[in-house]
Design a protein around this motif. Sequence first.
Motif, PDB file in Angstrom:
ATOM      1  N   VAL A 146       0.838  -1.209   0.000  1.00 45.24           N
ATOM      2  CA  VAL A 146       0.000   0.000   0.000  1.00 45.24           C
ATOM      3  C   VAL A 146       0.871   1.256   0.000  1.00 45.24           C
ATOM      4  CG1 VAL A 146      -1.670   1.306   1.367  1.00 45.24           C
ATOM      5  CG2 VAL A 146      -1.962  -1.144   1.067  1.00 45.24           C
ATOM      6  N   ALA A 147       1.988   1.224   0.700  1.00 46.75           N
ATOM      7  CA  ALA A 147       2.881   2.388   0.754  1.00 46.75           C
ATOM      8  C   ALA A 147       3.609   2.597  -0.573  1.00 46.75           C
ATOM      9  CB  ALA A 147       3.888   2.213   1.879  1.00 46.75           C
ATOM     10  N   SER A 148       3.760   1.548  -1.379  1.00 42.22           N
ATOM     11  CA  SER A 148       4.492   1.697  -2.638  1.00 42.22           C
ATOM     12  C   SER A 148       3.648   2.318  -3.746  1.00 42.22           C
ATOM     13  CB  SER A 148       5.022   0.335  -3.096  1.00 42.22           C
ATOM     14  OG  SER A 148       3.945  -0.505  -3.474  1.00 42.22           O
ATOM     15  N   ILE A 149       2.332   2.340  -3.609  1.00 44.84           N
ATOM     16  CA  ILE A 149       1.470   2.880  -4.662  1.00 44.84           C
ATOM     17  C   ILE A 149       1.736   4.371  -4.898  1.00 44.84           C
ATOM     18  CG2 ILE A 149      -0.942   3.342  -5.302  1.00 44.84           C
ATOM     19  CD1 ILE A 149      -1.617   0.660  -3.923  1.00 44.84           C
ATOM     20  N   PRO A 150       1.763   5.242  -3.892  1.00 39.47           N
ATOM     21  CA  PRO A 150       2.096   6.646  -4.160  1.00 39.47           C
ATOM     22  C   PRO A 150       3.512   6.821  -4.707  1.00 39.47           C
ATOM     23  CG  PRO A 150       1.125   6.433  -1.982  1.00 39.47           C
ATOM     24  CD  PRO A 150       1.364   5.059  -2.496  1.00 39.47           C
ATOM     25  N   ALA A 151       4.421   5.958  -4.278  1.00 43.64           N
ATOM     26  CA  ALA A 151       5.796   6.042  -4.788  1.00 43.64           C
ATOM     27  C   ALA A 151       5.830   5.731  -6.281  1.00 43.64           C
ATOM     28  CB  ALA A 151       6.697   5.096  -4.018  1.00 43.64           C
ATOM     29  N   LEU A 152       5.020   4.789  -6.728  1.00 45.49           N
ATOM     30  CA  LEU A 152       4.970   4.473  -8.164  1.00 45.49           C
ATOM     31  C   LEU A 152       4.373   5.635  -8.955  1.00 45.49           C
ATOM     32  CD1 LEU A 152       3.921   0.722  -8.118  1.00 45.49           C
ATOM     33  CD2 LEU A 152       6.115   1.690  -8.764  1.00 45.49           C
ATOM     34  N   PHE A 153       3.348   6.281  -8.421  1.00 45.32           N
ATOM     35  CA  PHE A 153       2.786   7.455  -9.100  1.00 45.32           C
ATOM     36  C   PHE A 153       3.829   8.564  -9.202  1.00 45.32           C
ATOM     37  CE2 PHE A 153      -1.610   6.012  -7.712  1.00 45.32           C
ATOM     38  CZ  PHE A 153      -1.969   5.608  -8.986  1.00 45.32           C
ATOM     39  N   LEU A 154       4.550   8.803  -8.135  1.00 43.18           N
ATOM     40  CA  LEU A 154       5.586   9.833  -8.134  1.00 43.18           C
ATOM     41  C   LEU A 154       6.705   9.491  -9.118  1.00 43.18           C
ATOM     42  CD1 LEU A 154       6.576  12.467  -6.851  1.00 43.18           C
ATOM     43  CD2 LEU A 154       7.729  11.080  -5.133  1.00 43.18           C
ATOM     44  N   LEU A 155       7.129   8.241  -9.143  1.00 40.81           N
ATOM     45  CA  LEU A 155       8.162   7.822 -10.085  1.00 40.81           C
ATOM     46  C   LEU A 155       7.687   7.976 -11.527  1.00 40.81           C
ATOM     47  CD1 LEU A 155      10.948   6.518 -10.519  1.00 40.81           C
ATOM     48  CD2 LEU A 155       9.791   4.300 -10.457  1.00 40.81           C
ATOM     49  N   GLY A 156       6.438   7.620 -11.797  1.00 42.09           N
ATOM     50  CA  GLY A 156       5.890   7.796 -13.144  1.00 42.09           C
ATOM     51  C   GLY A 156       5.860   9.254 -13.549  1.00 42.09           C
ATOM     52  N   ALA A 157       5.471  10.133 -12.626  1.00 40.48           N
ATOM     53  CA  ALA A 157       5.438  11.564 -12.938  1.00 40.48           C
ATOM     54  C   ALA A 157       6.839  12.109 -13.198  1.00 40.48           C
ATOM     55  CB  ALA A 157       4.779  12.329 -11.782  1.00 40.48           C
ATOM     56  N   ILE A 158       7.807  11.681 -12.403  1.00 46.71           N
ATOM     57  CA  ILE A 158       9.190  12.145 -12.598  1.00 46.71           C
ATOM     58  C   ILE A 158       9.720  11.681 -13.948  1.00 46.71           C
ATOM     59  CG2 ILE A 158      11.560  11.836 -11.763  1.00 46.71           C
ATOM     60  CD1 ILE A 158      10.389  11.834  -8.918  1.00 46.71           C
ATOM     61  N   LEU A 159       9.483  10.412 -14.297  1.00 44.53           N
ATOM     62  CA  LEU A 159       9.956   9.903 -15.583  1.00 44.53           C
ATOM     63  C   LEU A 159       9.257  10.594 -16.746  1.00 44.53           C
ATOM     64  CD1 LEU A 159      10.299   6.101 -14.811  1.00 44.53           C
ATOM     65  CD2 LEU A 159      12.122   7.788 -15.095  1.00 44.53           C
ATOM     66  N   TRP A 160       7.957  10.901 -16.600  1.00 44.86           N
ATOM     67  CA  TRP A 160       7.227  11.592 -17.663  1.00 44.86           C
ATOM     68  C   TRP A 160       7.805  12.989 -17.885  1.00 44.86           C
ATOM     69  CZ3 TRP A 160       3.870  15.881 -17.662  1.00 44.86           C
ATOM     70  CH2 TRP A 160       3.191  16.069 -18.852  1.00 44.86           C
ATOM     71  N   VAL A 161       8.086  13.710 -16.791  1.00 45.29           N
ATOM     72  CA  VAL A 161       8.658  15.056 -16.901  1.00 45.29           C
ATOM     73  C   VAL A 161      10.049  14.989 -17.538  1.00 45.29           C
ATOM     74  CG1 VAL A 161       9.560  16.986 -15.539  1.00 45.29           C
ATOM     75  CG2 VAL A 161       7.305  16.051 -15.036  1.00 45.29           C
ATOM     76  N   MET A 162      10.844  14.000 -17.150  1.00 46.56           N
ATOM     77  CA  MET A 162      12.172  13.870 -17.744  1.00 46.56           C
ATOM     78  C   MET A 162      12.078  13.550 -19.232  1.00 46.56           C
ATOM     79  SD  MET A 162      14.268  11.891 -14.716  1.00 46.56           S
ATOM     80  CE  MET A 162      15.592  11.477 -15.796  1.00 46.56           C
ATOM     81  N   GLY A 163      11.135  12.708 -19.624  1.00 49.06           N
ATOM     82  CA  GLY A 163      10.931  12.395 -21.040  1.00 49.06           C
ATOM     83  C   GLY A 163      10.482  13.613 -21.822  1.00 49.06           C
ATOM     84  N   ALA A 164       9.573  14.399 -21.251  1.00 48.23           N
ATOM     85  CA  ALA A 164       9.122  15.616 -21.926  1.00 48.23           C
ATOM     86  C   ALA A 164      10.259  16.616 -22.057  1.00 48.23           C
ATOM     87  CB  ALA A 164       7.960  16.229 -21.148  1.00 48.23           C
ATOM     88  N   ALA A 165      11.117  16.701 -21.036  1.00 48.79           N
ATOM     89  CA  ALA A 165      12.257  17.608 -21.110  1.00 48.79           C
ATOM     90  C   ALA A 165      13.243  17.154 -22.185  1.00 48.79           C
ATOM     91  CB  ALA A 165      12.948  17.688 -19.748  1.00 48.79           C
ATOM     92  N   LEU A 166      13.505  15.857 -22.253  1.00 46.46           N
ATOM     93  CA  LEU A 166      14.398  15.355 -23.302  1.00 46.46           C
ATOM     94  C   LEU A 166      13.816  15.597 -24.690  1.00 46.46           C
ATOM     95  CD1 LEU A 166      15.799  11.974 -21.948  1.00 46.46           C
ATOM     96  CD2 LEU A 166      17.086  13.991 -22.611  1.00 46.46           C
ATOM     97  N   GLU A 167      12.520  15.419 -24.826  1.00 46.75           N
ATOM     98  CA  GLU A 167      11.865  15.666 -26.120  1.00 46.75           C
ATOM     99  C   GLU A 167      11.937  17.145 -26.492  1.00 46.75           C
ATOM    100  OE1 GLU A 167       7.492  15.040 -28.191  1.00 46.75           O
ATOM    101  OE2 GLU A 167       7.957  14.083 -26.281  1.00 46.75           O
ATOM    102  N   ALA A 168      11.839  18.027 -25.519  1.00 41.18           N
ATOM    103  CA  ALA A 168      11.916  19.458 -25.801  1.00 41.18           C
ATOM    104  C   ALA A 168      13.339  19.874 -26.162  1.00 41.18           C
ATOM    105  CB  ALA A 168      11.431  20.258 -24.590  1.00 41.18           C
TER     106      ALA A 168
END
Length: 88
Positions: free
Chosen positions: A50-72
């Motif tokens: 149960v504690a890992s679920i918010p961590a996975l959301f946070l990790l997904g958001a960080i990776l998405w932002v990094m991907g968008a930055a690399l694409e930009a």
Amino acid sequence: MGAAERSSSPRPQIYATDEPDTGKDPVPATVRRFDVPFVDLVTFFLKAVVASIPALFLLGAILWVMGAALEAVFPALIKMKILISFPN
């Protein structure tokens, strides 16, 4: 108090230690058994899941932002798209 008397007097301990000073070397030990009731172990792992679920959301958001930055920064990067088609 002269210099000779000051050097022979005991110095105060500046930093405290967690271990008591017994003057002996620690005895080597090996853990051979770790007894945990099954219900407590299951409860711990369910809490960890149960504690890992918010961590996975946070990790997904960080990776998405990094991907968008690399694409930009590098717009010429090759994008891979996986198209899934179903019959009918």
